[in-house]
Design an enzyme around this catalytic site. Structure first.
Site, PDB file in Angstrom:
ATOM      1  N   ASN A   7       0.871  -1.178   0.000  1.00 42.89           N
ATOM      2  CA  ASN A   7       0.000   0.000   0.000  1.00 42.89           C
ATOM      3  C   ASN A   7       0.904   1.224   0.000  1.00 42.89           C
ATOM      4  O   ASN A   7       1.506   1.554   1.016  1.00 42.89           O
ATOM      5  CB  ASN A   7      -0.896  -0.025   1.262  1.00 42.89           C
ATOM      6  CG  ASN A   7      -1.733   1.245   1.385  1.00 42.89           C
ATOM      7  OD1 ASN A   7      -1.853   2.014   0.438  1.00 42.89           O
ATOM      8  ND2 ASN A   7      -2.318   1.451   2.563  1.00 42.89           N
ATOM      9  N   LYS A   9       0.107   4.281  -0.263  1.00 45.50           N
ATOM     10  CA  LYS A   9      -0.528   5.475   0.327  1.00 45.50           C
ATOM     11  C   LYS A   9      -0.227   6.690  -0.571  1.00 45.50           C
ATOM     12  O   LYS A   9      -0.157   6.531  -1.781  1.00 45.50           O
ATOM     13  CB  LYS A   9      -0.037   5.675   1.767  1.00 45.50           C
ATOM     14  CG  LYS A   9      -0.154   4.398   2.600  1.00 45.50           C
ATOM     15  CD  LYS A   9       0.062   4.619   4.063  1.00 45.50           C
ATOM     16  CE  LYS A   9       0.063   3.295   4.791  1.00 45.50           C
ATOM     17  NZ  LYS A   9       0.095   3.425   6.225  1.00 45.50           N
ATOM     18  N   HIS A  93      -9.556   1.257   5.028  1.00 47.06           N
ATOM     19  CA  HIS A  93      -8.258   1.400   5.707  1.00 47.06           C
ATOM     20  C   HIS A  93      -8.434   2.321   6.912  1.00 47.06           C
ATOM     21  O   HIS A  93      -9.182   3.294   6.861  1.00 47.06           O
ATOM     22  CB  HIS A  93      -7.218   1.961   4.731  1.00 47.06           C
ATOM     23  CG  HIS A  93      -5.829   1.896   5.276  1.00 47.06           C
ATOM     24  ND1 HIS A  93      -5.356   2.798   6.202  1.00 47.06           N
ATOM     25  CD2 HIS A  93      -4.823   1.016   5.063  1.00 47.06           C
ATOM     26  CE1 HIS A  93      -4.103   2.478   6.522  1.00 47.06           C
ATOM     27  NE2 HIS A  93      -3.764   1.394   5.838  1.00 47.06           N
ATOM     28  N   GLU A  95      -6.729   4.606   8.101  1.00 49.94           N
ATOM     29  CA  GLU A  95      -6.451   6.035   7.868  1.00 49.94           C
ATOM     30  C   GLU A  95      -7.677   6.715   7.266  1.00 49.94           C
ATOM     31  O   GLU A  95      -7.976   7.870   7.575  1.00 49.94           O
ATOM     32  CB  GLU A  95      -5.217   6.188   6.965  1.00 49.94           C
ATOM     33  CG  GLU A  95      -3.945   5.857   7.738  1.00 49.94           C
ATOM     34  CD  GLU A  95      -2.768   5.420   6.879  1.00 49.94           C
ATOM     35  OE1 GLU A  95      -2.810   5.585   5.649  1.00 49.94           O
ATOM     36  OE2 GLU A  95      -1.804   4.880   7.457  1.00 49.94           O
ATOM     37  N   GLU A 163      -5.590  -5.336  10.446  1.00 48.88           N
ATOM     38  CA  GLU A 163      -4.565  -4.323  10.657  1.00 48.88           C
ATOM     39  C   GLU A 163      -4.810  -3.601  11.982  1.00 48.88           C
ATOM     40  O   GLU A 163      -5.577  -2.619  12.027  1.00 48.88           O
ATOM     41  CB  GLU A 163      -4.599  -3.291   9.525  1.00 48.88           C
ATOM     42  CG  GLU A 163      -4.313  -3.862   8.162  1.00 48.88           C
ATOM     43  CD  GLU A 163      -3.671  -2.816   7.261  1.00 48.88           C
ATOM     44  OE1 GLU A 163      -2.536  -3.039   6.839  1.00 48.88           O
ATOM     45  OE2 GLU A 163      -4.288  -1.780   7.015  1.00 48.88           O
ATOM     46  N   GLY A 169       2.440   1.656  10.806  1.00 49.39           N
ATOM     47  CA  GLY A 169       3.420   2.741  10.709  1.00 49.39           C
ATOM     48  C   GLY A 169       4.165   3.024  12.002  1.00 49.39           C
ATOM     49  O   GLY A 169       4.823   4.054  12.119  1.00 49.39           O
ATOM     50  N   SER A 206       3.316  -2.770  10.215  1.00 50.49           N
ATOM     51  CA  SER A 206       4.776  -2.801  10.427  1.00 50.49           C
ATOM     52  C   SER A 206       5.424  -4.117   9.998  1.00 50.49           C
ATOM     53  O   SER A 206       6.366  -4.585  10.636  1.00 50.49           O
ATOM     54  CB  SER A 206       5.110  -2.469  11.888  1.00 50.49           C
ATOM     55  OG  SER A 206       4.721  -1.150  12.191  1.00 50.49           O
TER      56      SER A 206
HETATM   57  C1  PEP Z   1      -0.870  -0.044   6.205  1.00 51.56           C
HETATM   58  O1  PEP Z   1      -1.025   1.171   6.304  1.00 51.56           O
HETATM   59  O2  PEP Z   1      -1.726  -0.738   5.614  1.00 51.56           O
HETATM   60  C2  PEP Z   1       0.320  -0.640   6.778  1.00 51.56           C
HETATM   61  C3  PEP Z   1       0.292  -1.923   7.032  1.00 51.56           C
HETATM   62  O3  PEP Z   1       1.373   0.208   7.024  1.00 51.56           O
HETATM   63  P1  PEP Z   1       2.807  -0.195   7.640  1.00 51.56           P
HETATM   64  O4  PEP Z   1       3.268  -1.464   6.990  1.00 51.56           O
HETATM   65  O5  PEP Z   1       3.689   0.972   7.298  1.00 51.56           O
HETATM   66  O6  PEP Z   1       2.605  -0.371   9.107  1.00 51.56           O
END
Ligand code: PEP
Length: 244
Positions: A7, A9, A93, A95, A163, A169, A206
Site C-alpha cells: 500500500n 498510500k 483502511h 487512515e 490491521e 506505521g 509494520s
Molecule cells: C498499512 O497502512 O496498511 C500498513 C500496514 O502500514 P505499515 O506497513 O507501514 O505499518
C-alpha cells in the site's frame, strides 16, 4: 497461496515508480512460486502501473467512491476502476476511517460498488490501541465485519486484512501468536457471515523484511498488507521472497 500487497498510500513519484518497476522486473521469482503480489497505487499512477499486471501481480486502488457517478468532484467510481482494468481496491483502511470520516456504513456501500463492478475488495479492519488495551479487540472486529459485510454478495471473493491500528506505521508489529489468534477468530466470524469456506485473511502493521518470515510462516496467515516497507522494491521483494 500467500498474498503480499503493498500500500503506497500518498507516496512515490513517477521517477521512483520507474525505478521500483525496473527492480521488480529484474527479480526472478522462482517458477510456480505460490505468491501473489499486489500494489495499491495512487490514482494518477494506476494506468501506468497497469502494465505491471500479470498472473502474479495485481494492481489496485486505495479507495473508491460509494457513489456510482455524477456530481462528486474529486471522486473515482468503482466503474472507472474496472474500466481501466484494475484487479482490486482497498476499502476501510484505518487512515480513511480515522481521517476521512469513513463509517462502517460507507465502507459497506463501497464494498457493494466494488462487487457490482467485479473488483476484488481488500477490506481492512482493526482495533485502536485503546480498544486493544481494554480487551475489546474481538468485539470491535466482530462489529466491523458484520456492519461492513452486511448484505454483500456471498458468492464473490473478498480479502480481509487484519490491521491493528496501533501497529500501522509504528514499527511495532503484533506478535506472531497474537496474529494467529486474531486471524483464527476473524475466519470463524467470516464463516458465520459469509458461510463456511476458505477465507483469505492477511495481516498488516509494520511488516518488514526482518519479521515477515515469522509472520507468514503460519498457515492461517494468508499474506501481508505492507505499507512503509513496500515503498522500496528491494524490501518489498525481500518480504515476498520470505514466503519461499
Ligand atoms: C498499512 O497502512 O496498511 C500498513 C500496514 O502500514 P505499515 O506497513 O507501514 O505499518
Amino acid at each position: 497461496m500467500k498474498y503480499i500487497i503493498g500500500n503506497w498510500k500518498m507516496n512515490m513519484t513517477a521517477g521512483e515508480i520507474v525505478n521500483f518497476s525496473k527492480a521488480l522486473r529484474k527479480y526472478k521469482f522462482p517458477k510456480h512460486s505460490d505468491v501473489m503480489l499486489g500494489l495499491a497505487v495512487p490514482y494518477v499512477y494506476l494506468l501506468g502501473m497497469s502494465k505491471m499486471q500479470s498472473s502474479m501481480m495485481m494492481i489496485g486502488a486505495q479507495n473508491v467512491s460509494n457513489h456510482d457517478k455524477g456530481a462528486y468532484t474529486g471522486e473515482i467510481s468503482a466503474n472507472m476502476l474496472a474500466d481501466v482494468g484494475l484487479d482490486f481496491c482497498l476499502v476501510g483502511h484505518s487512515e480513511r476511517r480515522a481521517m476521512f470520516g469513513e463509517t462502517d456504513e460507507i465502507v459497506n456501500q463501497k464494498l457493494e460498488k466494488l462487487q457490482e463492478n467485479e473488483l476484488l475488495p481488500i477490506l481492512c479492519i482493526g482495533e485502536t490501541l485503546e480498544q486493544y488495551d481494554k480487551g475489546q479487540t474481538k468485539a470491535v472486529l466482530s462489529a466491523q465485519l458484520s456492519k461492513d459485510l452486511e448484505g454483500i454478495d456471498k458468492s464473490k471473493q473478498i480479502i480481509v486484512a487484519y490491521e491493528p491500528v496501533w501497529a500501522i506505521g509504528t514499527g511495532k508489529s503484533a506478535s506472531a501468536d497474537l496474529i494467529k489468534e486474531t486471524i483464527t477468530f476473524i475466519k470463524q466470524e467470516l464463516d458465520k457471515i459469509l458461510g463456511k469456506r476458505e477465507h483469505i485473511v492477511l495481516y498488516g502493521g509494520s511488516v518488514n523484511p526482518a519479521n515477515s518470515a515469522e509472520i507468514l510462516r503460519n498457515e492461517i496467515v494468508d499474506g501481508a498488507l505492507v505499507g512503509g516497507a513496500s515503498l522500496d522494491a528491494d524490501r518489498f521483494i525481500q518480504i515476498a521472497s520470505s514466503v519461499f
